[in-house]
Write an enzyme that holds these catalytic residues in place. Structure first.
Site, PDB file in Angstrom:
ATOM      1  N   ASP A  89       3.851  -3.798  -5.883  1.00  0.00           N
ATOM      2  CA  ASP A  89       4.471  -5.065  -5.480  1.00  0.00           C
ATOM      3  C   ASP A  89       5.990  -4.957  -5.501  1.00  0.00           C
ATOM      4  O   ASP A  89       6.680  -5.419  -4.581  1.00  0.00           O
ATOM      5  CB  ASP A  89       4.025  -6.191  -6.419  1.00  0.00           C
ATOM      6  N   GLU A 121       0.832  -1.208   0.000  1.00  0.00           N
ATOM      7  CA  GLU A 121       0.000   0.000   0.000  1.00  0.00           C
ATOM      8  C   GLU A 121       0.865   1.257   0.000  1.00  0.00           C
ATOM      9  O   GLU A 121       0.533   2.256  -0.648  1.00  0.00           O
ATOM     10  CB  GLU A 121      -0.936  -0.002   1.213  1.00  0.00           C
TER      11      GLU A 121
END
Length: 437
Positions: free
Chosen positions: A381, A289
């Protein structure tokens, strides 16, 4: 036979274009849904090789069944939505509602326009209600995700109605007033107000609105708090607090998210997430996040939202003055036949028609936004694996896919059109390749 295209009136052209776009979009949606159902069913009986040692066949089959069930329900929702949209527009539903209110409520002024918006919202909500209840108390219940009681659902619905009324009616009234009083450039002033309101809502929502529906407790796990705080310091992210939300009261699904804007930013963990993941896995999910924050994905989305809404308001400002916009969509604009009497405003009609038509058109460009979102997920990611353990992130993703019954074998075409997140196979393969020297 139809007359030559050049001989058609603008109203007829709009009617034909709208009908063609609506039916074409429905056909594409049905085609994609049937592809997804067939593809998932075809791969139901075998776990994909990369996950064979970590995902059980029973969990894989549950995800397949859940995906297929939701897709079939989605097809019913699409068909109903198409019928309802035609009913509101070309079949005269919105015109009937407007004429009924125009003759008997508010004298055609602001109150009549607000009544039209409220009546439309109420009828639409009642139409959507049966499938919404079926989704929650049948589909989610069948697969073990629903934790809501009927009482809690009713309380949420009443709270949502109250909050929506208290916020929505004043906002709608101000927009309608601007449309009628701000001159030819009303759409620009309305856009400025709308953007300011959305930014304000991002600040207000975490503190005043979200707690009306869920309980938010400060994160008490000192070990996790220290690890998360150190991660945020490394990433240059400041938050107002770390909170745990009682998501388990309503659903077994797990999640974590940032909310708020500027100094009001919060980090929120579902209690279900903390129960399912180890400390390192929670850190890795949060690092993902934070990757969105580091790459300014949220800011990019806000800028795109600003630009698209400006274009939308400018277009609304033009079509709202064109009679063919109303008549081509099955509505008679409010025009007085008595010269001594002013015509009732068409502003609420224009807003409703525009909101009904725009999704039909934007559906065809939605794959572009899905593509951008998947790229953002890959970037987040990659950032997460540079700030936390890639193995923990992979493990967390697989747990979340399993616990949320997300299929590991979606149809590739369906993915390209709809998926905002890459499938597990692509995400884990990308992480593995980036970790390989």
């Amino acid at each position: 036979m139809l007359p030559p295209f050049d001989d058609l009136s603008p109203s007829t052209v709009l009617t034909l274009a709208f009908a063609v776009a609506l039916l074409t979009g429905l056909a594409i949606k049905f085609w994609l849904a049937t592809r997804q159902i067939r593809y998932v069913a075809r791969h139901r009986d075998a776990v994909p090789a990369p996950f064979a040692e970590r995902i059980t066949l029973a969990a894989h089959q549950k995800a397949a069944d859940y995906t297929i069930t939701k897709a079939r329900l989605g097809m019913l929702e699409m068909a109903l939505g198409c019928v309802v949209l035609l009913g509101w527009t070309l079949l005269g539903g919105l015109d009937m509602l407007n004429q009924a209110l125009l003759g008997g409520f508010g004298g055609g002024g602001m109150w009549q326009q607000l009544a039209l918006l409220a009546g439309f919202a109420a009828i639409s909500g009642l139409i959507d209600l049966p499938l919404s209840l079926y989704q929650t108390f049948v589909v989610e219940q069948r697969f073990g995700f629903n934790k809501m009681t009927l009482r809690l659902w009713l309380v949420d619905a009443l709270k949502g109605l109250l909050v929506g009324t208290m916020i929505g009616l004043p906002v709608a009234a101000l927009i309608l007033w601007l449309m009628g009083a701000a001159g030819p450039l009303w759409w620009l002033w309305t856009w400025c107000f709308w953007m300011g309101f959305n930014l304000l809502l991002m600040v207000v929502y975490p503190t005043f609105i979200a707690p009306l529906f869920n309980k938010f407790q400060p994160l008490e796990d000192e070990s996790l708090k220290a690890r998360v705080t150190a991660l945020m310091q490394r990433c240059g992210f400041a938050a107002k607090g770390l909170f745990v939300m009682d998501g388990s009261r309503r659903s077994a699904h797990a999640n974590a998210y940032f909310t708020g804007f500027g100094a009001a930013k919060r980090v929120v963990f579902y209690d279900t997430l903390l129960r399912q993941l180890a400390t390192g896995e929670v850190e890795a999910v949060l690092a993902h996040e934070l990757g969105h924050f580091k790459h300014r994905h949220i800011l990019q989305r806000i800028v795109i939202m600003f630009a698209m809404s400006l274009l939308g308001f400018a277009l609304l400002g033009w079509v709202s003055t064109q009679v063919w916009f109303y008549t081509g969509l099955g509505v008679r604009p409010n025009i007085s036949l008595d010269p001594a009497m002013a015509a009732a405003p068409n502003d609420a009609l224009a807003l409703l028609l525009f909101m009904l038509v725009v999704p039909v058109i934007t559906f065809f460009i939605s794959p572009l936004f899905s593509l951008q979102s998947r790229r953002h997920e890959f970037q987040a990611d990659a950032y997460a694996t540079s700030q936390a353990s890639g193995a923990d992130l992979s493990s967390a993703l697989l747990k979340l896919y399993e616990d949320n019954a997300s299929t590991l074998t979606p149809d590739p075409v369906y993915v390209k059109f709809y998926y905002s997140h890459p499938p597990a196979t692509e995400r884990l393969a990308r992480m593995l390749s980036s970790a390989t020297p």
